[in-house]
Design a protein around this motif. Structure first.
Motif, short mmCIF file in Angstrom:
data_model
loop_
_atom_site.label_atom_id
_atom_site.label_comp_id
_atom_site.label_asym_id
_atom_site.label_seq_id
_atom_site.Cartn_x
_atom_site.Cartn_y
_atom_site.Cartn_z
N GLU A 264 34.92 3.86 79.41
CA GLU A 264 34.52 5.07 78.69
C GLU A 264 34.91 4.98 77.22
OE1 GLU A 264 34.55 9.63 80.00
OE2 GLU A 264 36.57 8.86 79.58
N ARG A 268 32.06 5.11 74.27
CA ARG A 268 32.09 6.18 73.27
C ARG A 268 31.84 5.68 71.86
NH1 ARG A 268 37.37 9.61 75.31
NH2 ARG A 268 36.31 10.94 76.85
N GLN A 270 29.40 4.13 71.08
CA GLN A 270 27.95 4.24 70.97
C GLN A 270 27.32 2.99 70.36
OE1 GLN A 270 27.56 8.13 68.95
NE2 GLN A 270 27.00 8.99 70.94
N LEU A 296 29.09 5.79 85.50
CA LEU A 296 29.69 6.21 84.24
C LEU A 296 28.73 5.95 83.08
CD1 LEU A 296 32.20 7.17 82.57
CD2 LEU A 296 32.85 4.75 82.44
N GLY A 300 27.46 9.43 82.81
CA GLY A 300 28.72 9.98 82.31
C GLY A 300 29.65 10.45 83.41
N GLU A 301 29.43 9.95 84.62
CA GLU A 301 30.24 10.38 85.76
C GLU A 301 31.53 9.56 85.84
OE1 GLU A 301 29.96 10.35 90.65
OE2 GLU A 301 28.12 10.39 89.47
#
Length: 336
Positions: A264, A268, A270, A296, A300-301
């Motif tokens: 994550e 993030r 990007q 994920l 976004g889980e």
């Protein structure tokens, strides 16, 4: 997120019972399908052997190709070659080069692994090549050139990747079980790079039995800060599932929470992220981890499905000593 897979990757076959075996990919694919991922077959590049020889010694590449023609052989006690190894390794390199060119976020479900393979095979002071043939991650990073970062979260230090990138201004960060306690015996904090690569090689060795609480602290206090300052245009993650608490070949205590936390963190940014399979020998962890990674990345889980692990007091004392040393070296080049 695309998953690149081909049956060719399973043609690298051991001549005897071996932890790094083709069925690892069966479990990865099961997890990918459970997550609803798109699975795509990579395309072999016509220039792939030229690219490999631009990184690895030509004599080493010729040795590997000769052994492939001869059939099953052992490079050393850990590392084997079969008649299908060259096609599998070349397709793995093709897959990462193509992903780098397309600037896409993808999981490359390839084998043989590569991060222990140095310029001429065995790297630095390691006693073997640690199951690896060609260094797919380093080849992808050098092909991508300026602004590529490699984050190696395999439990073993990526000595081959370090060797190849050591004098390059491409960021290499490795978290791994402390080299005093695990193969390949390299990856100390003072190994910071040389020449224009000085400061771009970051080793974060962790004591055995390190838990999620400590690993998340490392991500927050060092990895996130350095990545943001480096501002990569693309990240390659050498993904070893063997730092998990259930892996049979190491002694770390991480759950899938640590893995998802670092994934994550990188997502993030990007920027395109290429996840490249390295180690990991508990098949069920590979399945569950792959499923969690794709969910994920796509939705976004954040669902590790495991409780966070804690570090015992004795291990925590060792960690505090080590992390102080790590920060003393990293802090010379990056704001922490």
């Amino acid at each position: 997120m695309l998953v690149y897979y081909s049956p060719i990757f399973k043609k690298h076959t051991p001549p005897f019972r071996h932890p790094e075996a083709p069925d690892r990919l069966d479990h990865l694919l099961e997890g990918a399908r459970e997550a609803g991922a798109e699975i795509k077959e990579p395309v072999m590049r016509e220039d792939v052997w030229h690219i490999i020889e631009s990184i690895h010694d030509k004599s080493y590449v010729e040795l590997v190709r000769r052994l492939c023609r001869e059939g099953h052989a052992e490079i050393d006690g850990d590392t084997y070659i079969s008649s299908g190894t060259c096609d599998a390794a070349a397709l793995a390199v093709s897959a990462i080069i193509n992903a780098v060119e397309r600037k896409e976020t993808a999981l490359i479900a390839a084998r043989p692994p590569g991060h222990h393979a140095g310029v001429a095979g065995r790297a630095l002071s390691a006693p073997s090549q640690g199951f690896c043939i060609f260094n797919t991650a380093a080849i992808g990073a050098l092909y991508g050139e300026e602004g590529v970062a490699v984050l190696d979260i395999d439990v073993h230090h990526g000595n081959g990747t370090q060797e190849i990138l050591y004098d390059r201004d491409l960021l290499y960060i490795s978290t791994h079980q402390h080299p005093l306690t695990l193969y390949p015996g390299t990856g100390y904090p003072e190994e910071v790079g040389e020449g224009k690569g000085e400061g771009y090689n970051i080793n974060i060795p962790l004591p055995p039995h390190t838990g999620d609480d400590v690993y998340i602290k490392v991500i927050d206090e060092i990895i996130t800060s350095v990545l943001r300052q480096y501002n990569p245009r693309l990240v390659i993650i050498s993904l070893g599932w063997d730092a998990h608490k259930e892996d049979p070949l190491a002694d770390m205590k991480l759950s899938l929470k640590s893995y998802l936390y670092v994934f994550e963190t990188v997502l993030r940014l990007q920027k395109p992220v290429i996840f490249l399979l390295e180690g990991g020998y508990n098949r069920e962890v590979i399945r569950r981890g792959t499923k969690a990674l794709i969910r994920l990345a796509d939705a976004g889980e954040f669902a590790p499905g495991e409780s966070q692990t804690s570090t015992d007091v004795h291990t925590l004392e060792k960690f505090e000593e080590i992390i102080k040393e790590v920060k003393s070296y990293v802090g010379r080049y990056w704001r922490l």
